[in-house]
Every structure is written in structure tokens, then in C-alpha cells.
Design an enzyme around this catalytic site. Structure first.
Site, PDB file in Angstrom:
ATOM      1  N   ARG A  88       0.835  -1.201   0.000  1.00  0.00           N
ATOM      2  CA  ARG A  88       0.000   0.000   0.000  1.00  0.00           C
ATOM      3  C   ARG A  88       0.872   1.254   0.000  1.00  0.00           C
ATOM      4  O   ARG A  88       0.561   2.249  -0.643  1.00  0.00           O
ATOM      5  CB  ARG A  88      -0.918  -0.001   1.216  1.00  0.00           C
ATOM      6  CG  ARG A  88      -1.934  -1.139   1.184  1.00  0.00           C
ATOM      7  CD  ARG A  88      -2.733  -1.192   2.459  1.00  0.00           C
ATOM      8  NE  ARG A  88      -3.708  -2.258   2.437  1.00  0.00           N
ATOM      9  CZ  ARG A  88      -3.542  -3.456   2.984  1.00  0.00           C
ATOM     10  NH1 ARG A  88      -2.401  -3.763   3.581  1.00  0.00           N
ATOM     11  NH2 ARG A  88      -4.498  -4.352   2.928  1.00  0.00           N
ATOM     12  N   ASP A 148      -9.218  -4.484   8.616  1.00  0.00           N
ATOM     13  CA  ASP A 148      -8.303  -5.460   9.244  1.00  0.00           C
ATOM     14  C   ASP A 148      -8.947  -6.020  10.517  1.00  0.00           C
ATOM     15  O   ASP A 148      -8.835  -7.213  10.808  1.00  0.00           O
ATOM     16  CB  ASP A 148      -6.967  -4.784   9.612  1.00  0.00           C
ATOM     17  CG  ASP A 148      -6.437  -3.916   8.492  1.00  0.00           C
ATOM     18  OD1 ASP A 148      -5.331  -4.149   8.019  1.00  0.00           O
ATOM     19  OD2 ASP A 148      -7.160  -2.981   8.088  1.00  0.00           O
ATOM     20  N   HIS A 175      -2.838   0.661   8.472  1.00  0.00           N
ATOM     21  CA  HIS A 175      -3.564  -0.285   7.614  1.00  0.00           C
ATOM     22  C   HIS A 175      -2.538  -0.747   6.577  1.00  0.00           C
ATOM     23  O   HIS A 175      -2.377  -0.132   5.530  1.00  0.00           O
ATOM     24  CB  HIS A 175      -4.751   0.422   6.938  1.00  0.00           C
ATOM     25  CG  HIS A 175      -5.375  -0.401   5.841  1.00  0.00           C
ATOM     26  ND1 HIS A 175      -5.901  -1.647   6.045  1.00  0.00           N
ATOM     27  CD2 HIS A 175      -5.539  -0.143   4.512  1.00  0.00           C
ATOM     28  CE1 HIS A 175      -6.372  -2.124   4.897  1.00  0.00           C
ATOM     29  NE2 HIS A 175      -6.158  -1.235   3.953  1.00  0.00           N
TER      30      HIS A 175
HETATM   31  N1  LIG Z   1      -8.698   1.493   2.945  1.00  0.00           N
HETATM   32  C1  LIG Z   1      -8.989   0.254   2.571  1.00  0.00           C
HETATM   33  O1  LIG Z   1      -9.186  -0.615   3.427  1.00  0.00           O
HETATM   34  C2  LIG Z   1      -9.052  -0.055   1.108  1.00  0.00           C
HETATM   35  C3  LIG Z   1      -9.572  -1.279   0.650  1.00  0.00           C
HETATM   36  C4  LIG Z   1      -9.618  -1.509  -0.728  1.00  0.00           C
HETATM   37  C5  LIG Z   1      -9.129  -0.561  -1.612  1.00  0.00           C
HETATM   38  N2  LIG Z   1      -8.626   0.608  -1.117  1.00  0.00           N
HETATM   39  C6  LIG Z   1      -8.068   1.653  -1.997  1.00  0.00           C
HETATM   40  O2  LIG Z   1      -9.112   2.361  -2.639  1.00  0.00           O
HETATM   41  C7  LIG Z   1      -8.559   3.018  -3.804  1.00  0.00           C
HETATM   42  C8  LIG Z   1      -9.493   2.836  -4.986  1.00  0.00           C
HETATM   43  O3  LIG Z   1      -9.490   1.473  -5.381  1.00  0.00           O
HETATM   44  P1  LIG Z   1     -10.380   0.948  -6.606  1.00  0.00           P
HETATM   45  O4  LIG Z   1     -10.236  -0.523  -6.628  1.00  0.00           O
HETATM   46  O5  LIG Z   1     -11.731   1.562  -6.558  1.00  0.00           O
HETATM   47  O6  LIG Z   1      -9.578   1.583  -7.840  1.00  0.00           O
HETATM   48  P2  LIG Z   1     -10.170   1.829  -9.320  1.00  0.00           P
HETATM   49  O7  LIG Z   1      -8.980   1.970 -10.205  1.00  0.00           O
HETATM   50  O8  LIG Z   1     -11.188   0.816  -9.644  1.00  0.00           O
HETATM   51  O9  LIG Z   1     -10.907   3.253  -9.195  1.00  0.00           O
HETATM   52  C9  LIG Z   1     -10.242   4.443  -8.967  1.00  0.00           C
HETATM   53  C10 LIG Z   1     -11.074   5.559  -9.580  1.00  0.00           C
HETATM   54  O10 LIG Z   1     -10.467   6.810  -9.240  1.00  0.00           O
HETATM   55  C11 LIG Z   1     -10.677   7.671 -10.344  1.00  0.00           C
HETATM   56  N3  LIG Z   1      -9.749   8.805 -10.287  1.00  0.00           N
HETATM   57  C12 LIG Z   1      -8.410   8.805 -10.517  1.00  0.00           C
HETATM   58  N4  LIG Z   1      -7.925  10.069 -10.379  1.00  0.00           N
HETATM   59  C13 LIG Z   1      -8.969  10.850 -10.046  1.00  0.00           C
HETATM   60  C14 LIG Z   1      -9.102  12.248  -9.780  1.00  0.00           C
HETATM   61  N5  LIG Z   1      -8.043  13.071  -9.831  1.00  0.00           N
HETATM   62  N6  LIG Z   1     -10.324  12.725  -9.486  1.00  0.00           N
HETATM   63  C15 LIG Z   1     -11.400  11.905  -9.448  1.00  0.00           C
HETATM   64  N7  LIG Z   1     -11.340  10.590  -9.710  1.00  0.00           N
HETATM   65  C16 LIG Z   1     -10.131  10.065  -9.992  1.00  0.00           C
HETATM   66  C17 LIG Z   1     -10.463   6.761 -11.559  1.00  0.00           C
HETATM   67  O11 LIG Z   1     -11.019   7.317 -12.734  1.00  0.00           O
HETATM   68  C18 LIG Z   1     -11.156   5.484 -11.110  1.00  0.00           C
HETATM   69  O12 LIG Z   1     -12.510   5.434 -11.522  1.00  0.00           O
HETATM   70  C19 LIG Z   1      -7.164   2.405  -3.986  1.00  0.00           C
HETATM   71  O13 LIG Z   1      -6.176   3.279  -3.494  1.00  0.00           O
HETATM   72  C20 LIG Z   1      -7.205   1.145  -3.141  1.00  0.00           C
HETATM   73  O14 LIG Z   1      -5.929   0.736  -2.705  1.00  0.00           O
HETATM   74  C21 LIG Z   1      -8.591   0.878   0.208  1.00  0.00           C
END
Ligand SMILES: NC(=O)c1ccc[n+]([C@@H]2O[C@H](COP(=O)([O-])OP(=O)(O)OC[C@H]3O[C@@H](n4cnc5c(N)ncnc54)[C@H](O)[C@@H]3O)[C@@H](O)[C@H]2O)c1
Length: 311
Positions: A88, A148, A175
Site C-alpha cells: 500500500r 483489518d 492499515h
Molecule cells: N482502505 C482500505 O481498506 C481499502 C480497501 C480496498 C481498496 N482501497 C483503496 O481504494 C482506492 C481505490 O481502489 P479501486 O479498486 O476503486 O480503484 P479503481 O482503479 O477501480 O478506481 C479508482 C477511480 O479513481 C478515479 N480517479 C483517478 N484520479 C482521479 C481524480 N483526480 N479525481 C477523481 N477521480 C479520480 C479513476 O477514474 C477510477 O474510476 C485504492 O487506493 C485502493 O488501494 C482501500
């Protein structure tokens, strides 16, 4: 009654699944999806909106930053996710740029509320979001180790053959790879998990094996299907429900650390009371020296990444 509006920024796997979950909740009135890819946000909003005939009366649409004006919660889920083999923390550079860009636009219109950071590395981004936005630190929350903690409780519940809702256990700190599974105070029905197992003839859980499983859970899923989103979307929904319904729920969310265990200058997860005003109280629970030291190590790892990125 004021309209309960939630904005989700980032309509990718996590954002869209979260929006779908909000459409099933009866405590959200209006749901806005924003994405740099406008078509993606529109498509997801249209798909979810069609289903509200079956699920409820939530108004769902793709919007712009002007629509954040009166949002009670803004969820930030935009940016890159991990590729197989990446940690991450490897995402920090890319996603800090996205965060900076989004907060600049958001702050032009939003009259304030709770900002919930989901994008990874969630603790570094939570710390940065508070700095970039200048919002009071109680209003900037990261989902932190909410997921987690859920994974830990689920694994213990399977091992102990009891309902996960009766397993009281926490994962604190980052995390990520330095997260801390708290073993000292894990209980089921007021009994320490080890005692519970002894009485029932179940093997005492191997601490290292369980901690490793919790840490590896996301990587195992990413190796198989490329991303995780169902479980985190339910975690996001849980945090937002605690805020919108002012539930005073204790959740392991991330936020600015203010001297607990002697730690300052970073953000990570500790058990925190969550309500309408965001992080109402961070609970300074007493931990054995070994677990406290693990938390300090986790903070130091996060501070190092912050320094590398000029935070
Ligand atoms: N905190 C947690 O427990 C947890 C769990 C799962 C995923 N995540 C995180 O969530 C994030 C998103 O994951 P995902 O699978 O949805 O990714 P994804 O690639 O499916 O979606 C990301 C989206 O962000 C958009 N985006 C990119 N730049 C942008 C901007 N400047 N303004 C607006 N939109 C923008 C993209 O167009 C895309 O639709 C990742 O960083 C992932 O690691 C966190």
C-alpha cells in the site's frame, strides 16, 4: 430534517460498490458520484439509480464538485490501487497527487462535514488530507484498520466457532504491513480468547499465523481477482452510518494521533468513538509494553513515508 447527502469521489471498484451499498441504506437521502472519468461516474450512477425502484428512495446521480456544497460526508476513494506484489505504501506518490488535486477542487465548494479517506496508503493520505484541507482533525477520518479488525474478528470467529459479532478484538496502527493485532485484550463473552479455547478444547490460536493472515488478506484477494472492494464498502458504510446516525460507535478508524503512547505527527488507527462530529474521542487503552512498542514502530514507518513525500 436536513437532507443527508453523501458524495463519493472515485467511482471505481471501491467507490461504485460503496455507492451501491449506500443506495441500500435507509439513512442516506442523496448520493453523488464524482470521477475524473465522467462517463464512469454517470454509468455507475445510472445503474444504481435504476435499482432504487426495488431498494428505496435514495436520489443517485453523477455530479461535479459544486454538488459537494451541502454534503454531510465526502468519501475519497479515487486513485490507484495495488498491483500484485505492490504494498500500500508504494502507492503514496501517485495517490498524494490525486488527493491534492481533489481537495483543492473540493474546498472551493464544500461547506464542511466529515471527510472519509479510503484510498491507500490510507493513513498517509489521512494525515495529508488534514494538512491539505485545513479541516479540524476530528472531521478527517481514514477507514484505517476497520477492515483489518473485521478480518481478525472473522478469522477468530471461524477458529472459535462463534458468531463474529461476539468476538471483541482490534487491529491497530497502520492499515498495512506494520498493523498490530492486539492479543492482550481479545475476548469472547468476557473471557480472553485463549481461555475460551482452552475451556472448549479448541487449539489456542497461533498469534503469528493469525496476524500474518490478517496482513496478507488483501494480497491474497488481489492475487486472485485484482482488487478488494465488497468488504471495504461495508466498512465504509459502517463508519458513515456511525457519523450520520450519531451512534457513538467504537471503530478502529485512522486519524491524527495526539500524544497517545507518546506518538504525535502521524495518523493511524486506535479505537475511536465516532459520531456526527467525526472522531469524538480516541481511546487510550492500556497495552502491554510489547504491543505498545509495535504501535510505536508502526508510527515510525508511517512517519518515514511522510518525510519521503515532504509531509
Ligand atoms: N482502505 C482500505 O481498506 C481499502 C480497501 C480496498 C481498496 N482501497 C483503496 O481504494 C482506492 C481505490 O481502489 P479501486 O479498486 O476503486 O480503484 P479503481 O482503479 O477501480 O478506481 C479508482 C477511480 O479513481 C478515479 N480517479 C483517478 N484520479 C482521479 C481524480 N483526480 N479525481 C477523481 N477521480 C479520480 C479513476 O477514474 C477510477 O474510476 C485504492 O487506493 C485502493 O488501494 C482501500
Amino acid at each position: 430534517m436536513p437532507v443527508k447527502k453523501v458524495v463519493v469521489i472515485g467511482a471505481g471498484s471501491v467507490g461504485a460498490t460503496t455507492a451501491y451499498n449506500f443506495a441500500l441504506a435507509d439513512w442516506v437521502d442523496e448520493l453523488v458520484l464524482i470521477d475524473i472519468n465522467r462517463n464512469r461516474a454517470e454509468g455507475e450512477a445510472m445503474d444504481i439509480a435504476d435499482g432504487t425502484v426495488f431498494s428505496g428512495t435514495v436520489k443517485v446521480y453523477a455530479g461535479s464538485y459544486e454538488d459537494t456544497k451541502d454534503a454531510v460526508v465526502v468519501v475519497f476513494a479515487a486513485g490507484a490501487n495495488q498491483r500484485p506484489g505492490e504494498t500500500r505504501l508504494d502507492l503514496a506518490g501517485r495517490n498524494l497527487n490525486v488527493l491534492r488535486d481533489v481537495i483543492e477542487k473540493l474546498c472551493k465548494y464544500w461547506s464542511g462535514g466529515v471527510l472519509l479517506i479510503v484510498t491507500n496508503p490510507v493513513d498517509v493520505l489521512t494525515y495529508a488530507a488534514q494538512k491539505f484541507s485545513d479541516l479540524p482533525s476530528n472531521l478527517v477520518i481514514g477507514t484505517g484498520t476497520v477492515l483489518d479488525t473485521a478480518r481478525f474478528r472473522y478469522l477468530l470467529s471461524k477458529h472459535c466457532k462463534v458468531d463474529a459479532r461476539n468476538v471483541h478484538a482490534y487491529v491497530l496502527g497502520e492499515h498495512g504491513d506494520s498493523s498490530v493485532c492486539v492479543w492482550s485484550s481479545n475476548t469472547i463473552a468476557c473471557v480472553h480468547v485463549d481461555e475460551f479455547c482452552k475451556h472448549r478444547g479448541i487449539p489456542i490460536p497461533d498469534r503469528k499465523e493469525f496476524s500474518d493472515k490478517v496482513k496478507r488478506a488483501a494480497a491474497e484477494i488481489i492475487a486472485r481477482k485484482g482488487a478488494t472492494y465488497y468488504s471495504i464498502s461495508l466498512g465504509i458504510r459502517r463508519v458513515c452510518e456511525a457519523v450520520i446516525r450519531n451512534q457513538n460507535s467504537v471503530l478502529t478508524v485512522s486519524g491524527l494521533i495526539d500524544g497517545q503512547y507518546g506518538i504525535t505527527g502521524t495518523a493511524f488507527s486506535l479505537p475511536t468513538v465516532i459520531g456526527q462530529k467525526g472522531r469524538i474521542e480516541v481511546l487510550d487503552i492500556s497495552l502491554p509494553q510489547e504491543e505498545e512498542q509495535e504501535l510505536i514502530n508502526s508510527a515510525n514507518i508511517l512517519k518515514q513515508v511522510q518525510r519521503e513525500h515532504g509531509l
